[in-house]
Every structure is written in C-alpha cells, then in structure tokens.
Design a protein around this motif. Structure first.
Motif, PDB file in Angstrom:
ATOM      1  N   THR A 153       0.581  -1.077  -0.125  1.00  0.00           N
ATOM      2  CA  THR A 153      -0.546  -0.099   0.390  1.00  0.00           C
ATOM      3  C   THR A 153       0.973   1.153  -0.358  1.00  0.00           C
ATOM      4  O   THR A 153       0.633   2.104  -0.387  1.00  0.00           O
ATOM      5  CB  THR A 153      -1.044   0.237   1.020  1.00  0.00           C
ATOM      6  N   PHE A 154       1.906   1.263   0.946  1.00  0.00           N
ATOM      7  CA  PHE A 154       3.006   2.320   0.347  1.00  0.00           C
ATOM      8  C   PHE A 154       3.227   2.502  -0.917  1.00  0.00           C
ATOM      9  O   PHE A 154       3.762   3.582  -1.360  1.00  0.00           O
ATOM     10  CB  PHE A 154       4.207   2.040   2.000  1.00  0.00           C
ATOM     11  N   ASN A 155       3.981   2.147  -1.603  1.00  0.00           N
ATOM     12  CA  ASN A 155       3.928   1.672  -2.361  1.00  0.00           C
ATOM     13  C   ASN A 155       3.427   2.293  -3.989  1.00  0.00           C
ATOM     14  O   ASN A 155       3.915   2.780  -4.790  1.00  0.00           O
ATOM     15  CB  ASN A 155       5.149   0.059  -3.398  1.00  0.00           C
ATOM     16  N   THR A 156       2.019   1.520  -3.584  1.00  0.00           N
ATOM     17  CA  THR A 156       0.627   2.341  -4.231  1.00  0.00           C
ATOM     18  C   THR A 156       0.583   3.651  -4.201  1.00  0.00           C
ATOM     19  O   THR A 156      -0.063   4.214  -4.691  1.00  0.00           O
ATOM     20  CB  THR A 156      -0.407   0.861  -3.698  1.00  0.00           C
ATOM     21  N   ALA A 157       0.494   4.327  -2.971  1.00  0.00           N
ATOM     22  CA  ALA A 157       0.530   4.958  -2.741  1.00  0.00           C
ATOM     23  C   ALA A 157       1.549   6.434  -3.276  1.00  0.00           C
ATOM     24  O   ALA A 157       0.989   7.375  -3.692  1.00  0.00           O
ATOM     25  CB  ALA A 157      -0.171   5.442  -1.101  1.00  0.00           C
ATOM     26  N   SER A 158       2.863   5.788  -3.008  1.00  0.00           N
ATOM     27  CA  SER A 158       3.628   6.504  -3.860  1.00  0.00           C
ATOM     28  C   SER A 158       3.844   7.201  -5.278  1.00  0.00           C
ATOM     29  O   SER A 158       3.239   7.957  -5.547  1.00  0.00           O
ATOM     30  CB  SER A 158       4.868   6.135  -3.151  1.00  0.00           C
ATOM     31  N   ARG A 159       3.167   5.198  -5.764  1.00  0.00           N
ATOM     32  CA  ARG A 159       3.143   5.517  -7.552  1.00  0.00           C
ATOM     33  C   ARG A 159       2.250   6.447  -7.515  1.00  0.00           C
ATOM     34  O   ARG A 159       1.888   7.076  -8.466  1.00  0.00           O
ATOM     35  CB  ARG A 159       2.898   4.083  -7.592  1.00  0.00           C
ATOM     36  N   SER A 160       0.698   6.500  -7.272  1.00  0.00           N
ATOM     37  CA  SER A 160      -0.138   7.365  -6.994  1.00  0.00           C
ATOM     38  C   SER A 160       0.057   9.082  -6.762  1.00  0.00           C
ATOM     39  O   SER A 160      -0.082   9.560  -8.089  1.00  0.00           O
ATOM     40  CB  SER A 160      -1.409   6.983  -6.117  1.00  0.00           C
ATOM     41  N   ALA A 161       0.955   9.170  -5.850  1.00  0.00           N
ATOM     42  CA  ALA A 161       1.261  10.857  -5.750  1.00  0.00           C
ATOM     43  C   ALA A 161       2.366  10.844  -7.061  1.00  0.00           C
ATOM     44  O   ALA A 161       1.598  12.123  -7.444  1.00  0.00           O
ATOM     45  CB  ALA A 161       2.231  10.429  -4.421  1.00  0.00           C
ATOM     46  N   LYS A 162       2.675   9.894  -7.035  1.00  0.00           N
ATOM     47  CA  LYS A 162       3.692  10.190  -8.289  1.00  0.00           C
ATOM     48  C   LYS A 162       3.350  10.932 -10.033  1.00  0.00           C
ATOM     49  O   LYS A 162       3.349  11.745 -10.774  1.00  0.00           O
ATOM     50  CB  LYS A 162       4.654   9.148  -9.090  1.00  0.00           C
ATOM     51  N   SER A 163       2.077   9.572 -10.148  1.00  0.00           N
ATOM     52  CA  SER A 163       1.069   9.858 -11.075  1.00  0.00           C
ATOM     53  C   SER A 163       0.771  11.078 -11.248  1.00  0.00           C
ATOM     54  O   SER A 163       0.000  12.505 -12.107  1.00  0.00           O
ATOM     55  CB  SER A 163      -0.047   8.986 -11.578  1.00  0.00           C
ATOM     56  N   ALA A 164      -0.366  12.421 -10.316  1.00  0.00           N
ATOM     57  CA  ALA A 164      -0.959  12.913 -10.264  1.00  0.00           C
ATOM     58  C   ALA A 164       0.161  13.747 -10.205  1.00  0.00           C
ATOM     59  O   ALA A 164      -0.243  14.855 -10.675  1.00  0.00           O
ATOM     60  CB  ALA A 164      -1.055  13.174  -8.353  1.00  0.00           C
ATOM     61  N   ILE A 165       1.661  13.724  -9.664  1.00  0.00           N
ATOM     62  CA  ILE A 165       2.469  14.968  -9.861  1.00  0.00           C
ATOM     63  C   ILE A 165       2.500  15.387 -12.180  1.00  0.00           C
ATOM     64  O   ILE A 165       2.466  16.289 -12.129  1.00  0.00           O
ATOM     65  CB  ILE A 165       3.447  14.859  -9.903  1.00  0.00           C
ATOM     66  N   ALA A 166       2.599  14.223 -12.377  1.00  0.00           N
ATOM     67  CA  ALA A 166       2.666  14.008 -13.075  1.00  0.00           C
ATOM     68  C   ALA A 166       1.522  14.729 -14.423  1.00  0.00           C
ATOM     69  O   ALA A 166       1.188  15.166 -15.670  1.00  0.00           O
ATOM     70  CB  ALA A 166       3.383  12.792 -14.674  1.00  0.00           C
ATOM     71  N   SER A 167       0.511  14.061 -13.508  1.00  0.00           N
ATOM     72  CA  SER A 167      -0.559  14.773 -14.766  1.00  0.00           C
ATOM     73  C   SER A 167      -1.270  16.630 -14.318  1.00  0.00           C
ATOM     74  O   SER A 167      -0.948  16.976 -13.383  1.00  0.00           O
ATOM     75  CB  SER A 167      -1.741  13.943 -13.668  1.00  0.00           C
ATOM     76  N   GLN A 168      -1.441  16.725 -15.875  1.00  0.00           N
ATOM     77  CA  GLN A 168      -1.867  18.445 -15.900  1.00  0.00           C
ATOM     78  C   GLN A 168      -2.500  18.512 -14.701  1.00  0.00           C
ATOM     79  O   GLN A 168      -4.142  17.995 -15.614  1.00  0.00           O
ATOM     80  CB  GLN A 168      -1.334  18.812 -17.151  1.00  0.00           C
ATOM     81  N   GLY A 169      -2.488  20.056 -14.239  1.00  0.00           N
ATOM     82  CA  GLY A 169      -3.039  20.764 -13.402  1.00  0.00           C
ATOM     83  C   GLY A 169      -4.910  20.083 -12.676  1.00  0.00           C
ATOM     84  O   GLY A 169      -5.303  20.394 -12.358  1.00  0.00           O
ATOM     85  N   THR A 170      -3.992  19.055 -11.975  1.00  0.00           N
ATOM     86  CA  THR A 170      -4.582  18.404 -10.372  1.00  0.00           C
ATOM     87  C   THR A 170      -3.930  18.575  -9.436  1.00  0.00           C
ATOM     88  O   THR A 170      -2.683  19.325  -9.021  1.00  0.00           O
ATOM     89  CB  THR A 170      -4.698  17.101 -10.840  1.00  0.00           C
ATOM     90  N   LEU A 171      -4.373  18.554  -8.560  1.00  0.00           N
ATOM     91  CA  LEU A 171      -3.899  19.135  -7.226  1.00  0.00           C
ATOM     92  C   LEU A 171      -2.868  19.982  -6.802  1.00  0.00           C
ATOM     93  O   LEU A 171      -2.203  20.358  -6.437  1.00  0.00           O
ATOM     94  CB  LEU A 171      -3.452  17.106  -6.150  1.00  0.00           C
ATOM     95  N   ALA A 172      -4.061  21.305  -6.908  1.00  0.00           N
ATOM     96  CA  ALA A 172      -3.079  22.480  -7.104  1.00  0.00           C
ATOM     97  C   ALA A 172      -1.796  22.379  -7.565  1.00  0.00           C
ATOM     98  O   ALA A 172      -0.853  23.155  -7.264  1.00  0.00           O
ATOM     99  CB  ALA A 172      -3.405  23.078  -5.484  1.00  0.00           C
TER     100      ALA A 172
END
Length: 178
Positions: free
Chosen positions: A38-57
């Motif tokens: 679950t830690f690794n999944t959360a880390s990957r999800s955060a990295k994916s959100a970072i790479a996504s344009q216009g998300t999470l402020a």
C-alpha cells in the motif's frame, strides 16, 4: 485515486501498530507485506498525480504528500536502520522493498524487536497520512478544492443550459411570428 491509496496506507499502518492484529508470525508477515504494497501504491499514485496536468493545485500538494510519505520512513536514521535490519529498505525512487528471508530471520531472532520496529513505522506513517488526508492537509485541501470547483462548474452549466433554453424560446417565438 491518491486519496484512496493514502487511505489504504493509513489502514495498513494502523494494522502494523495494532498488537492484536499482529500476534502470529503469519499475521506480522502479512501486515508487513500489505504495508509495503500500500505504501508503494500511494507513492506511485502521488507520482502519477504530480505528472498529471492541472491536478492537486498545480501538483504541489501531490509533490508535498509524496515527499512527506517518503520522509515518514527515512527522516529518522534509527528507524531507517531498524527497518533495514529486518529486511525492509527504501529504494532510490522512494518505494519500499522487503527481503522475505531477512525479514523471517529477524522475526525468528527477535520477534519483539521486529514488532516494535514495525509498530513505530506504522505510527509514523499513520501520523503523516492522517495529516495529509485531514481537511487542512495537502490532499484534504485539494479534494475540497476540486469539489468546490466541480460545484461551480455544475452551476455554470445549469446557467448556460437556462440561457440556451431561453434563446431557443426566443427563436421559436420569432419563427412563429414570421
């Protein structure tokens, strides 16, 4: 997706800290493996959100959440050393890896020390994730902001629909007059 993966990590962290759920060797191994997953999944999800344009402020909140998650494991040198001693290491990309043989050997050598290490890590990660998910935390603020934006867009859509309906009625009335 990030909020969900952090919630899963929070639950796995709490399991590590709960001595009632980690009574047997099988229980503790299962809890440790689930935590790493679950830690690794959360880390990957955060990295994916970072790479996504216009998300999470503009991605700064996701970047901070990912960084905070990584630091929950590595900020304390003693904790990082204790984890390494039981076979759990943090990779360069922030992901965790578990050496099952080393983990089993550590459990057989000193099960209480292993439990204490996992409990400490579980508590640290739980504190960080709870803070991120709180209404004033990085993810909580972003989710609230996205919800507010969605409501605003829905309101704008309703206004546009009302204007389109009114315009259709005017056109229809003019057509009837002609």
């Amino acid at each position: 997706k990030l909020k969900s993966s952090l919630s899963d990590t929070q639950a796995a962290s709490r399991t590590l800290s709960d001595s009632k759920q980690t009574t047997t060797g099988t229980d503790i191994t299962k809890a440790a493996n689930n935590f790493v997953k679950t830690f690794n999944t959360a880390s990957r999800s955060a990295k994916s959100a970072i790479a996504s344009q216009g998300t999470l402020a503009d991605n700064s909140r996701a970047r901070t959440a990912e960084s905070d998650l990584r630091r929950a494991i590595s900020a304390d040198a003693t904790t990082a050393s204790d984890l390494k001693a039981i076979g759990i290491t943090q990779q360069k990309d922030g992901a965790l890896a578990i050496d099952v043989k080393k983990f089993d050997a550590a459990f057989k050598a000193d099960p209480d020390a292993l439990r204490n290490t996992l409990s400490k890590v579980g508590q640290q990660v739980d504190r960080v994730v709870t803070g991120e998910l709180a209404d004033r935390g990085n993810i909580g603020l972003s989710v609230n902001s996205l919800g507010n934006r969605a409501r605003s867009l829905e309101s704008q859509q309703a206004d546009q629909q009302a204007q389109a309906t009114a315009a259709q009625q005017v056109v229809s009335a003019q057509t009837t007059r002609l």
